[in-house]
Design a protein around this motif. Structure first.
Motif, PDB file in Angstrom:
ATOM      1  N   VAL A   1     -32.224 -52.202  13.013  1.00 58.38           N
ATOM      2  CA  VAL A   1     -31.046 -53.008  12.646  1.00 58.38           C
ATOM      3  C   VAL A   1     -29.837 -52.086  12.457  1.00 58.38           C
ATOM      4  CG1 VAL A   1     -30.015 -54.471  10.856  1.00 58.38           C
ATOM      5  CG2 VAL A   1     -32.322 -54.919  11.647  1.00 58.38           C
ATOM      6  N   GLY A   2     -30.052 -50.957  11.775  1.00 56.55           N
ATOM      7  CA  GLY A   2     -28.975 -49.990  11.568  1.00 56.55           C
ATOM      8  C   GLY A   2     -28.380 -49.529  12.879  1.00 56.55           C
ATOM      9  N   TYR A   3     -29.255 -49.260  13.848  1.00 56.13           N
ATOM     10  CA  TYR A   3     -28.788 -48.805  15.158  1.00 56.13           C
ATOM     11  C   TYR A   3     -27.991 -49.900  15.856  1.00 56.13           C
ATOM     12  CZ  TYR A   3     -28.797 -46.927  19.880  1.00 56.13           C
ATOM     13  OH  TYR A   3     -28.400 -46.462  21.107  1.00 56.13           O
ATOM     14  N   LYS A   4     -28.493 -51.147  15.778  1.00 52.50           N
ATOM     15  CA  LYS A   4     -27.799 -52.255  16.447  1.00 52.50           C
ATOM     16  C   LYS A   4     -26.413 -52.474  15.844  1.00 52.50           C
ATOM     17  CE  LYS A   4     -30.572 -55.030  19.137  1.00 52.50           C
ATOM     18  NZ  LYS A   4     -30.634 -56.319  19.758  1.00 52.50           N
ATOM     19  N   VAL A   5     -26.287 -52.333  14.548  1.00 54.83           N
ATOM     20  CA  VAL A   5     -25.009 -52.616  13.894  1.00 54.83           C
ATOM     21  C   VAL A   5     -24.048 -51.436  14.023  1.00 54.83           C
ATOM     22  CG1 VAL A   5     -23.910 -53.186  11.685  1.00 54.83           C
ATOM     23  CG2 VAL A   5     -26.069 -54.232  12.302  1.00 54.83           C
ATOM     24  N   ALA A   6     -24.535 -50.214  13.844  1.00 52.13           N
ATOM     25  CA  ALA A   6     -23.602 -49.082  13.800  1.00 52.13           C
ATOM     26  C   ALA A   6     -24.173 -47.766  14.341  1.00 52.13           C
ATOM     27  CB  ALA A   6     -23.104 -48.897  12.373  1.00 52.13           C
ATOM     28  N   GLY A   7     -24.983 -47.833  15.397  1.00 58.32           N
ATOM     29  CA  GLY A   7     -25.439 -46.610  16.055  1.00 58.32           C
ATOM     30  C   GLY A   7     -26.338 -45.736  15.194  1.00 58.32           C
ATOM     31  N   ILE A   8     -26.382 -44.451  15.563  1.00 59.76           N
ATOM     32  CA  ILE A   8     -27.328 -43.536  14.913  1.00 59.76           C
ATOM     33  C   ILE A   8     -26.985 -43.330  13.431  1.00 59.76           C
ATOM     34  CG2 ILE A   8     -28.151 -41.144  14.873  1.00 59.76           C
ATOM     35  CD1 ILE A   8     -28.216 -41.171  17.858  1.00 59.76           C
ATOM     36  N   LEU A   9     -25.704 -43.207  13.130  1.00 59.80           N
ATOM     37  CA  LEU A   9     -25.300 -43.055  11.730  1.00 59.80           C
ATOM     38  C   LEU A   9     -25.748 -44.270  10.915  1.00 59.80           C
ATOM     39  CD1 LEU A   9     -23.763 -41.186   9.796  1.00 59.80           C
ATOM     40  CD2 LEU A   9     -21.717 -42.553  10.239  1.00 59.80           C
ATOM     41  N   GLY A  10     -25.555 -45.450  11.508  1.00 59.37           N
ATOM     42  CA  GLY A  10     -25.968 -46.686  10.844  1.00 59.37           C
ATOM     43  C   GLY A  10     -27.462 -46.709  10.598  1.00 59.37           C
ATOM     44  N   SER A  11     -28.243 -46.273  11.610  1.00 58.68           N
ATOM     45  CA  SER A  11     -29.690 -46.320  11.431  1.00 58.68           C
ATOM     46  C   SER A  11     -30.141 -45.324  10.379  1.00 58.68           C
ATOM     47  CB  SER A  11     -30.423 -46.106  12.761  1.00 58.68           C
ATOM     48  OG  SER A  11     -30.234 -44.799  13.203  1.00 58.68           O
ATOM     49  N   SER A  12     -29.494 -44.158  10.324  1.00 57.38           N
ATOM     50  CA  SER A  12     -29.858 -43.184   9.289  1.00 57.38           C
ATOM     51  C   SER A  12     -29.580 -43.745   7.903  1.00 57.38           C
ATOM     52  CB  SER A  12     -29.060 -41.887   9.440  1.00 57.38           C
ATOM     53  OG  SER A  12     -29.069 -41.449  10.759  1.00 57.38           O
ATOM     54  N   LEU A  13     -28.378 -44.308   7.736  1.00 57.26           N
ATOM     55  CA  LEU A  13     -28.013 -44.802   6.402  1.00 57.26           C
ATOM     56  C   LEU A  13     -28.876 -45.986   5.982  1.00 57.26           C
ATOM     57  CD1 LEU A  13     -24.169 -44.332   6.384  1.00 57.26           C
ATOM     58  CD2 LEU A  13     -25.855 -43.239   4.930  1.00 57.26           C
ATOM     59  N   ALA A  14     -29.181 -46.886   6.939  1.00 56.62           N
ATOM     60  CA  ALA A  14     -30.031 -48.034   6.612  1.00 56.62           C
ATOM     61  C   ALA A  14     -31.405 -47.552   6.154  1.00 56.62           C
ATOM     62  CB  ALA A  14     -30.159 -48.968   7.811  1.00 56.62           C
ATOM     63  N   THR A  15     -31.966 -46.565   6.880  1.00 54.53           N
ATOM     64  CA  THR A  15     -33.304 -46.067   6.543  1.00 54.53           C
ATOM     65  C   THR A  15     -33.300 -45.360   5.187  1.00 54.53           C
ATOM     66  OG1 THR A  15     -33.662 -45.764   8.895  1.00 54.53           O
ATOM     67  CG2 THR A  15     -35.258 -44.755   7.435  1.00 54.53           C
ATOM     68  N   ILE A  16     -32.288 -44.521   4.969  1.00 54.71           N
ATOM     69  CA  ILE A  16     -32.210 -43.826   3.677  1.00 54.71           C
ATOM     70  C   ILE A  16     -32.063 -44.847   2.554  1.00 54.71           C
ATOM     71  CG2 ILE A  16     -30.837 -42.226   2.260  1.00 54.71           C
ATOM     72  CD1 ILE A  16     -30.129 -40.773   4.888  1.00 54.71           C
ATOM     73  N   GLY A  17     -31.228 -45.856   2.787  1.00 59.91           N
ATOM     74  CA  GLY A  17     -31.031 -46.905   1.782  1.00 59.91           C
ATOM     75  C   GLY A  17     -32.334 -47.601   1.443  1.00 59.91           C
ATOM     76  N   LEU A  18     -33.121 -47.915   2.477  1.00 58.71           N
ATOM     77  CA  LEU A  18     -34.386 -48.625   2.261  1.00 58.71           C
ATOM     78  C   LEU A  18     -35.380 -47.784   1.462  1.00 58.71           C
ATOM     79  CD1 LEU A  18     -36.078 -51.215   3.257  1.00 58.71           C
ATOM     80  CD2 LEU A  18     -37.199 -49.539   4.713  1.00 58.71           C
ATOM     81  N   VAL A  19     -35.425 -46.483   1.790  1.00 53.76           N
ATOM     82  CA  VAL A  19     -36.440 -45.605   1.201  1.00 53.76           C
ATOM     83  C   VAL A  19     -36.075 -45.176  -0.221  1.00 53.76           C
ATOM     84  CG1 VAL A  19     -37.525 -43.335   1.445  1.00 53.76           C
ATOM     85  CG2 VAL A  19     -37.218 -44.784   3.456  1.00 53.76           C
ATOM     86  N   LEU A  20     -34.775 -45.023  -0.471  1.00 55.26           N
ATOM     87  CA  LEU A  20     -34.312 -44.436  -1.729  1.00 55.26           C
ATOM     88  C   LEU A  20     -34.848 -45.098  -3.010  1.00 55.26           C
ATOM     89  CD1 LEU A  20     -32.641 -41.924  -2.144  1.00 55.26           C
ATOM     90  CD2 LEU A  20     -30.621 -43.357  -2.481  1.00 55.26           C
ATOM     91  N   PRO A  21     -34.789 -46.444  -3.127  1.00 54.46           N
ATOM     92  CA  PRO A  21     -35.273 -47.046  -4.380  1.00 54.46           C
ATOM     93  C   PRO A  21     -36.736 -46.719  -4.658  1.00 54.46           C
ATOM     94  CG  PRO A  21     -34.055 -48.658  -3.116  1.00 54.46           C
ATOM     95  CD  PRO A  21     -34.225 -47.465  -2.230  1.00 54.46           C
ATOM     96  N   SER A  22     -37.605 -46.879  -3.625  1.00 61.96           N
ATOM     97  CA  SER A  22     -39.024 -46.531  -3.784  1.00 61.96           C
ATOM     98  C   SER A  22     -39.157 -45.104  -4.235  1.00 61.96           C
ATOM     99  CB  SER A  22     -39.764 -46.557  -2.449  1.00 61.96           C
ATOM    100  OG  SER A  22     -39.872 -47.792  -1.956  1.00 61.96           O
ATOM    101  N   PHE A  23     -38.437 -44.225  -3.541  1.00 65.52           N
ATOM    102  CA  PHE A  23     -38.555 -42.796  -3.802  1.00 65.52           C
ATOM    103  C   PHE A  23     -38.202 -42.489  -5.251  1.00 65.52           C
ATOM    104  CE2 PHE A  23     -36.968 -38.448  -3.872  1.00 65.52           C
ATOM    105  CZ  PHE A  23     -38.019 -37.773  -3.262  1.00 65.52           C
ATOM    106  N   VAL A  24     -37.053 -42.994  -5.690  1.00 67.57           N
ATOM    107  CA  VAL A  24     -36.594 -42.717  -7.048  1.00 67.57           C
ATOM    108  C   VAL A  24     -37.556 -43.320  -8.075  1.00 67.57           C
ATOM    109  CG1 VAL A  24     -34.747 -43.150  -8.709  1.00 67.57           C
ATOM    110  CG2 VAL A  24     -34.191 -42.507  -6.357  1.00 67.57           C
TER     111      VAL A  24
END
Lengths: 189, 194
Positions: free
Chosen positions: B71-94
């Motif tokens: 979804v990140g890639y579709k909306v905003a390319g590679i930067l979008g996909s990185s941020l979407a993935t980091i966003g998803l993982v961060l709460p679990s991680f913390v």
């Protein structure tokens, strides 16, 4: 080098599990338990913790094992390892698929899968409810007990959301609903 | 450019929210993602969303991470996909990192467990309403009324009788894809004859 080993083991786990979630438990048993990073009992305890904390199981277990072995940096290596294969594979696929996005066959194939996807999601929801209401939440192997409090709380929240939608013609705020659920949980359980 | 950065920021925040409030694993998360991405933000269309789920299911790794990346890639390319993935993982991680520091106290704390049990009820309500919405919005022809119950019964039977049934969902998806392709080929032929 333990950090590299944490990264490597979880990279493999991320790369070779399809469907995610508990599908990776057999691999975790063979790779992680065998290394002595966690015992089988503690693994199943952690599954219960993972049920009540948010986020994908894969991330939770990677962070937990990494942290218990090597603190923050260990957690970072393991989590990065488990996420990276997905990330790379999906990016590659997304760039390739972009070229085929106008294909009639691709959209036809997707149409064929739609009812299947809905049934996959439905079965997850149904199984989650059955396990939570009748088997103490963990697995169908647990003893059968009807959890009246949970069923009642579920019905109250469900009824409230339905009535709210009928009256105000829009969905109740998700986060608000979850916070109310947590407060109810503290009161009734 | 400014718009792209704004989109990336929004992706990060939305997936952060999804990561923080999704319990119950893969498909359960899909319900929540559908609710946020397709219905509320309208970032991708319903038909595209099914494409995303098919890809997420048939590639390795946790489904929700795959969905976030795609979804990140579709909306905003590679930067979008990185941020979407980091966003998803961060709460679990913390959350898990903090828990791991006080693990023994945590698994014995009754208030934490009570609050979580309550949240779980809320999550089930959310999932149930999302599935109903999803099914209501679909075109429901003969194929839907055949494929949906059959696949549902197979999934439920397998999850009752087998502990590792992850592969069955992949097989069902492949069968669906093949049906879809055959159907397209057949209707192509019909068009040509006319």
């Amino acid at each position: 080098m333990i950090f590299l080993e944490l990264f490597g083991v979880f990279f493999l786990i991320g790369l070779f599990t399809f469907g995610g979630g508990y599908a990776m438990i057999p691999l975790i048993e063979s790779q992680v338990v065998s290394r002595g990073w966690i015992s089988t009992d503690a693994l199943y305890d952690f599954i219960a913790v993972s049920e009540v904390t948010p986020g994908p199981f894969a991330i939770n277990i990677a962070t937990f094992i990494g942290s218990s072995q090597q603190g923050f940096l260990g957690a970072l290596c393991a989590t990065l390892g488990v996420v990276l294969p997905s990330f790379i594979v999906i990016l590659l696929l997304a760039t390739i698929l972009r070229k085929f996005s106008k294909s009639k066959y691709l959209s036809g194939a997707i149409d064929g899968v739609k009812p299947i996807i809905i049934s996959l999601i439905s079965s997850t929801v149904i199984m989650l409810m059955v396990k939570t209401f009748f088997f103490g939440g963990s697995s169908l192997q647990s003893p059968f007990v009807i959890d009246r409090t949970t069923i009642a709380l579920f019905l109250i929240i469900f009824g409230f959301v339905l009535i709210y939608k009928k009256v105000f013609k829009k969905d109740f705020n998700t986060i608000g609903m979850l916070i109310i659920s947590a407060i109810f949980g503290l009161i009734v359980f | 450019m400014k718009e792209k950065i704004l989109n990336c920021l929004k992706l990060f925040i939305v997936f952060l929210k999804i990561g923080a409030f999704s319990f119950g694993g893969g498909y359960a998360m899909i319900g929540i993602i559908q609710n946020e991405i397709v219905e509320k933000r309208k970032w991708i269309r319903q038909s595209e969303f099914f494409e995303v789920v098919v890809i997420a299911e048939s590639t390795p790794g946790p489904i929700s991470v795959n969905v976030a990346t795609y979804v990140g890639y579709k909306v905003a390319g590679i930067l979008g996909s990185s941020l979407a993935t980091i966003g998803l993982v961060l709460p679990s991680f913390v959350i898990i990192f903090i828990i791991s520091l006080f693990y023994d106290d945590f698994i014995k704390n009754e208030y934490v467990m009570k609050a979580f049990s309550g949240i779980k009820c809320g999550i089930m309500v959310l999932l149930l309403t999302t599935v109903i919405k999803l099914a209501k919005k679909m075109e429901r022809g003969l194929y839907f009324y055949l494929a949906f119950p059959i696949a549902l019964i197979i999934m439920i039977l397998f999850s009752i009788f087998l502990s590792d049934f992850s592969w069955i969902s992949l097989i069902l998806i492949i069968i669906g894809l093949i049906f879809g392709i055959i159907n397209t080929a057949l209707s192509n032929k019909k068009v040509k004859k006319v």
